[in-house]
Scaffold this active site. Structure first.
Site, PDB file in Angstrom:
ATOM      1  N   CYS A  51      51.018  -5.479  -9.744  1.00 53.04           N
ATOM      2  CA  CYS A  51      49.519  -5.189  -9.433  1.00 53.04           C
ATOM      3  C   CYS A  51      49.133  -3.709  -9.369  1.00 53.04           C
ATOM      4  O   CYS A  51      48.056  -3.229  -9.421  1.00 53.04           O
ATOM      5  CB  CYS A  51      49.322  -5.751  -7.840  1.00 53.04           C
ATOM      6  SG  CYS A  51      50.457  -5.515  -6.990  1.00 53.04           S
TER       7      CYS A  51
ATOM      8  N   LYS B  45      53.674 -21.167  -0.143  1.00 53.69           N
ATOM      9  CA  LYS B  45      53.457 -21.800  -1.223  1.00 53.69           C
ATOM     10  C   LYS B  45      53.860 -20.762  -2.242  1.00 53.69           C
ATOM     11  O   LYS B  45      52.905 -20.037  -2.552  1.00 53.69           O
ATOM     12  CB  LYS B  45      52.101 -22.251  -1.214  1.00 53.69           C
ATOM     13  CG  LYS B  45      51.958 -23.483  -2.210  1.00 53.69           C
ATOM     14  CD  LYS B  45      51.381 -23.161  -3.586  1.00 53.69           C
ATOM     15  CE  LYS B  45      50.933 -22.432  -4.496  1.00 53.69           C
ATOM     16  NZ  LYS B  45      51.717 -22.232  -5.761  1.00 53.69           N
TER      17      LYS B  45
ATOM     18  N   GLU C 126      45.007  -9.888  -1.109  1.00 58.53           N
ATOM     19  CA  GLU C 126      45.584  -8.697  -2.017  1.00 58.53           C
ATOM     20  C   GLU C 126      45.629  -9.175  -3.483  1.00 58.53           C
ATOM     21  O   GLU C 126      46.067 -10.034  -3.814  1.00 58.53           O
ATOM     22  CB  GLU C 126      47.138  -8.406  -1.652  1.00 58.53           C
ATOM     23  CG  GLU C 126      47.309  -7.914  -0.311  1.00 58.53           C
ATOM     24  CD  GLU C 126      46.690  -6.646   0.265  1.00 58.53           C
ATOM     25  OE1 GLU C 126      46.733  -6.147  -0.769  1.00 58.53           O
ATOM     26  OE2 GLU C 126      46.733  -6.214   1.264  1.00 58.53           O
TER      27      GLU C 126
ATOM     28  N   GLU D 177      42.043  -6.491 -16.019  1.00 61.56           N
ATOM     29  CA  GLU D 177      43.349  -6.496 -15.698  1.00 61.56           C
ATOM     30  C   GLU D 177      44.076  -7.256 -16.853  1.00 61.56           C
ATOM     31  O   GLU D 177      43.960  -8.464 -17.009  1.00 61.56           O
ATOM     32  CB  GLU D 177      43.920  -7.161 -14.464  1.00 61.56           C
ATOM     33  CG  GLU D 177      45.273  -7.103 -13.828  1.00 61.56           C
ATOM     34  CD  GLU D 177      45.568  -7.512 -12.493  1.00 61.56           C
ATOM     35  OE1 GLU D 177      44.997  -8.873 -12.229  1.00 61.56           O
ATOM     36  OE2 GLU D 177      46.065  -6.838 -11.511  1.00 61.56           O
TER      37      GLU D 177
HETATM   38  P1  NAD Z   1      47.402 -16.257  -9.481  1.00 63.36           P
HETATM   39  O1  NAD Z   1      45.793 -15.782  -8.575  1.00 63.36           O
HETATM   40  O2  NAD Z   1      47.124 -17.077 -10.594  1.00 63.36           O
HETATM   41  O3  NAD Z   1      48.251 -16.971  -8.484  1.00 63.36           O
HETATM   42  C1  NAD Z   1      48.617 -16.649  -7.214  1.00 63.36           C
HETATM   43  C2  NAD Z   1      49.062 -17.896  -6.316  1.00 63.36           C
HETATM   44  O4  NAD Z   1      47.922 -18.558  -6.135  1.00 63.36           O
HETATM   45  C3  NAD Z   1      50.079 -18.764  -7.029  1.00 63.36           C
HETATM   46  O5  NAD Z   1      51.091 -19.366  -6.126  1.00 63.36           O
HETATM   47  C4  NAD Z   1      49.230 -19.982  -7.415  1.00 63.36           C
HETATM   48  O6  NAD Z   1      49.856 -21.043  -7.405  1.00 63.36           O
HETATM   49  C5  NAD Z   1      47.957 -20.200  -6.346  1.00 63.36           C
HETATM   50  N1  NAD Z   1      46.809 -20.348  -6.716  1.00 63.36           N
HETATM   51  C6  NAD Z   1      46.094 -20.591  -7.794  1.00 63.36           C
HETATM   52  N2  NAD Z   1      44.840 -21.047  -7.739  1.00 63.36           N
HETATM   53  C7  NAD Z   1      44.745 -21.543  -6.404  1.00 63.36           C
HETATM   54  C8  NAD Z   1      43.533 -21.937  -5.705  1.00 63.36           C
HETATM   55  N3  NAD Z   1      42.489 -22.222  -6.255  1.00 63.36           N
HETATM   56  N4  NAD Z   1      43.692 -22.002  -4.655  1.00 63.36           N
HETATM   57  C9  NAD Z   1      44.734 -21.642  -3.776  1.00 63.36           C
HETATM   58  N5  NAD Z   1      46.028 -21.310  -4.516  1.00 63.36           N
HETATM   59  C10 NAD Z   1      45.955 -20.990  -5.762  1.00 63.36           C
HETATM   60  O7  NAD Z   1      48.135 -15.012  -9.613  1.00 63.36           O
HETATM   61  P2  NAD Z   1      49.460 -14.850 -10.572  1.00 63.36           P
HETATM   62  O8  NAD Z   1      49.073 -14.955 -11.911  1.00 63.36           O
HETATM   63  O9  NAD Z   1      50.464 -15.635  -9.855  1.00 63.36           O
HETATM   64  O10 NAD Z   1      49.673 -13.179 -10.100  1.00 63.36           O
HETATM   65  C11 NAD Z   1      49.124 -12.204 -10.668  1.00 63.36           C
HETATM   66  C12 NAD Z   1      47.892 -11.656 -10.078  1.00 63.36           C
HETATM   67  O11 NAD Z   1      48.492 -11.224  -8.781  1.00 63.36           O
HETATM   68  C13 NAD Z   1      47.437 -10.389 -10.702  1.00 63.36           C
HETATM   69  O12 NAD Z   1      45.873 -10.400 -10.788  1.00 63.36           O
HETATM   70  C14 NAD Z   1      47.825  -9.303  -9.812  1.00 63.36           C
HETATM   71  O13 NAD Z   1      47.334  -8.277  -9.860  1.00 63.36           O
HETATM   72  C15 NAD Z   1      48.044  -9.732  -8.528  1.00 63.36           C
HETATM   73  N6  NAD Z   1      48.893  -9.314  -7.564  1.00 63.36           N
HETATM   74  C16 NAD Z   1      48.146  -8.611  -6.458  1.00 63.36           C
HETATM   75  C17 NAD Z   1      49.118  -7.727  -5.720  1.00 63.36           C
HETATM   76  C18 NAD Z   1      48.420  -7.035  -4.400  1.00 63.36           C
HETATM   77  O14 NAD Z   1      49.226  -6.789  -3.656  1.00 63.36           O
HETATM   78  N7  NAD Z   1      47.293  -6.640  -4.540  1.00 63.36           N
HETATM   79  C19 NAD Z   1      50.352  -8.141  -5.662  1.00 63.36           C
HETATM   80  C20 NAD Z   1      51.009  -8.800  -6.849  1.00 63.36           C
HETATM   81  C21 NAD Z   1      50.187  -9.413  -7.742  1.00 63.36           C
END
Ligand code: NAD
Length: 495
Positions: free
Chosen positions: A284, A175, A250, A384
């Site tokens: 991230c 997804k 992550e 963040e």
């Molecule tokens: P997000 O948490 O908003 O979304 C991530 C994914 O989860 C998307 O596919 C989204 O549609 C899905 N999602 C959202 N709500 C959900 C729920 N309740 N249940 C299941 N799935 C759900 O994050 P984003 O805005 O896409 O990405 C940015 C964030 O990701 C930042 O906080 C960044 O630090 C983090 N990030 C972490 C790493 C790591 O490896 N630690 C790497 C890249 C990004």
């Protein structure tokens, strides 16, 4: 007519069951419509889980070296398509071409690394206590894995999850984030072309609530591997808990680079600029705090600000652009909100403005922004932001710098610039983070080393390296007694 992209379920490309669609637009030019994507719902997730369950036995019984050969071919296909995929990725998420090429390269590296695992997947053989008895441990696949990914590394993060899952014998449902669905389509096309059987890899587009939650809650999805924000990670954890579902998280970061007075300042400067403003700060592992040793503060910040002002901002598709737009309007609003908070908390050195004229008029562009004299507990030093905003904090000595670095709820990446070997090793020992760079920026992970963080950055798992195999496989201990009689461990003694 806009291009329509599809879900991939059980070997077939198909629209969402409800017939709903969502738009995907270029963040550098919102008039550029990349395509329409299926806005899927629980019924589509259910179909994908069924397909992945049906494909599981065939896939897990395929010898792992054979699965590895398919992954190797997949790596070659991605390598051949690197430029095409990178261009599409830049168009849909905004980061510059050099970076999207790197993103695809990480997928290629992961494919070759996972392919090699097909001939390893090592377990242990160990001596046992009783005569004529044999003991070993083997890895077993888990079943259907749900992979939920963010938009900032559309290829790298999806492949970090998918390829290790596949080599271990699992089937998957991807997804992707709704900001980067086209890159996911390109990945699945390559998977199919490599010859991975139908149902082993499924793709369901849509929102977190429409697709993510039904996938997390589906009882036949045995594992969730999630990369995204800490807030969503916690929500997923509470949903997985009652089912005792295996979960790898992550999450966010508030990464810092320390610059000590004895550092090579030119090197530290390049590291800070790349770490803070690469990917428009939307990594991230981005450097969002610069912890500077007081004796060099004035000199260092003067050049840093000069250089930040020179960064060329524009469409990532232009080879001369150094920083692209933010991914969407919501991300831009978050940055603008935090800059307003920062103006009250600290001293704005440069940036602080949205760019919305001329070549920037149709995109989500923002200037590289630096705040100085930031208190370690200020909101811009703790929360963040995920944009091109750097908070500079003063430190009196190494201990003070490490204390400030550790004073956050996150613990993903970290960096120290120093020429003092003793200081470097103290930092390696005392910094609370999953990754520490010495004389390098906070960004730049390689696939053969574990990737992940401590504290609110995750729940103890690591991606990449052989360590990721512990997420995607179950250990089984095997005892073979060839004595022909009942032998009781810990009870029968050998004289
Ligand atoms: P997000 O948490 O908003 O979304 C991530 C994914 O989860 C998307 O596919 C989204 O549609 C899905 N999602 C959202 N709500 C959900 C729920 N309740 N249940 C299941 N799935 C759900 O994050 P984003 O805005 O896409 O990405 C940015 C964030 O990701 C930042 O906080 C960044 O630090 C983090 N990030 C972490 C790493 C790591 O490896 N630690 C790497 C890249 C990004």
């Amino acid at each position: 007519m806009a291009d329509r992209y599809l879900n991939h379920i059980g070997g077939k490309w198909m629209p969402a069951g409800d017939g709903e669609w969502f738009e995907n637009r270029n963040p550098a030019d919102t008039n550029d419509l990349i395509g329409l994507f299926p806005k899927s719902s629980k019924a589509d997730v259910d179909a994908a889980v069924q397909a992945a369950s049906d494909a599981f036995d065939g896939w897990r019984l395929m010898p792992a070296p054979k699965r590895g050969e398919l992954l190797y071919r997949l790596g070659e296909i991605l390598a051949a398509r690197k430029e095409e995929i990178a261009r599409l990725m830049t168009r849909e998420m905004g980061k510059i071409l050099k970076e999207t090429r790197g993103d695809v390269q990480e997928g290629i590296d992961t494919a070759f690394y996972a392919a090699g695992e097909g001939r390893r997947l090592f377990g242990d053989t160990v001596p046992v206590e009783l005569p004529n008895k044999f003991g070993m441990s083997i890895r077993q696949p888990i079943g259907v894995c749900g992979l939920i990914t963010p938009w900032n590394f559309p290829m790298a993060i999806a492949t970090w999850k998918m390829f290790p899952a596949l080599i271990c014998g699992n089937t998957v449902i991807l997804k992707p984030a709704s900001d980067t669905p086209a890159s996911a389509v390109k990945l699945v096309e390559a998977v199919l072309e490599a010859g991975v059987p139908a149902g082993v890899v499924n793709l369901v587009h849509g929102t977190g609530s429409g697709v993510g939650i039904p996938m997390v809650e589906h009882p036949d999805v045995r594992l969730i591997s999630f990369t995204g924000s800490s807030a969503v990670g916690k929500d997923i954890a509470t949903r997985c808990g009652p089912q005792l579902k295996r979960l790898s998280l992550e999450l966010g970061g508030k990464n810092a680079q320390i610059v000590m007075a004895d550092a090579d300042l030119g090197l530290a400067l390049e590291g800070a600029l790349w770490g803070a403003f690469g990917t428009t700060g939307q990594r991230c592992t981005a450097t969002s705090r610069l912890i500077i040793h007081k004796p060099i503060k004035e000199k260092f910040l003067k050049i840093l600000v000069e250089r930040a002002r020179q960064i060329r901002i524009g469409s990532g598709l232009e080879e001369t652009t150094e920083m692209g737009p933010l991914v969407n309007e919501g991300q831009l609003e978050t940055v603008m909100k935090y800059v307003e908070i920062g103006k009250k908390e600290a001293k704005l050195l440069c940036g602080g403005n949205r760019l919305s004229a001329g070549a920037h008029r149709n995109g989500w562009f923002y200037e590289p922004t630096i705040f100085a004299e930031v208190a370690p507990r200020a909101r811009i030093a703790q929360e963040e932001i995920f944009g091109p905003v750097l908070s500079v904090i003063d430190a009196s000595d190494l201990e003070d710098a490490i204390r400030i670095l550790n004073d956050t709820r996150y613990g993903l990446s970290s960096s120290i610039y120093t020429r003092d070997i003793n200081a470097a090793f103290r930092a390696i020992r005392d910094i609370e983070a999953g990754i520490t760079y010495v004389n390098g920026p906070t960004i730049g992970a390689e696939v053969q080393l574990p990737f992940g963080g401590v504290k609110d950055t995750g729940n103890g798992h690591r991606e990449a390296s052989h360590t990721v195999l512990d997420t995607f496989s179950e250990w089984k201990s095997v005892y073979v007694d060839y004595s022909g009689k009942l032998q009781k461990a810990q009870i029968d003694t050998v004289e």
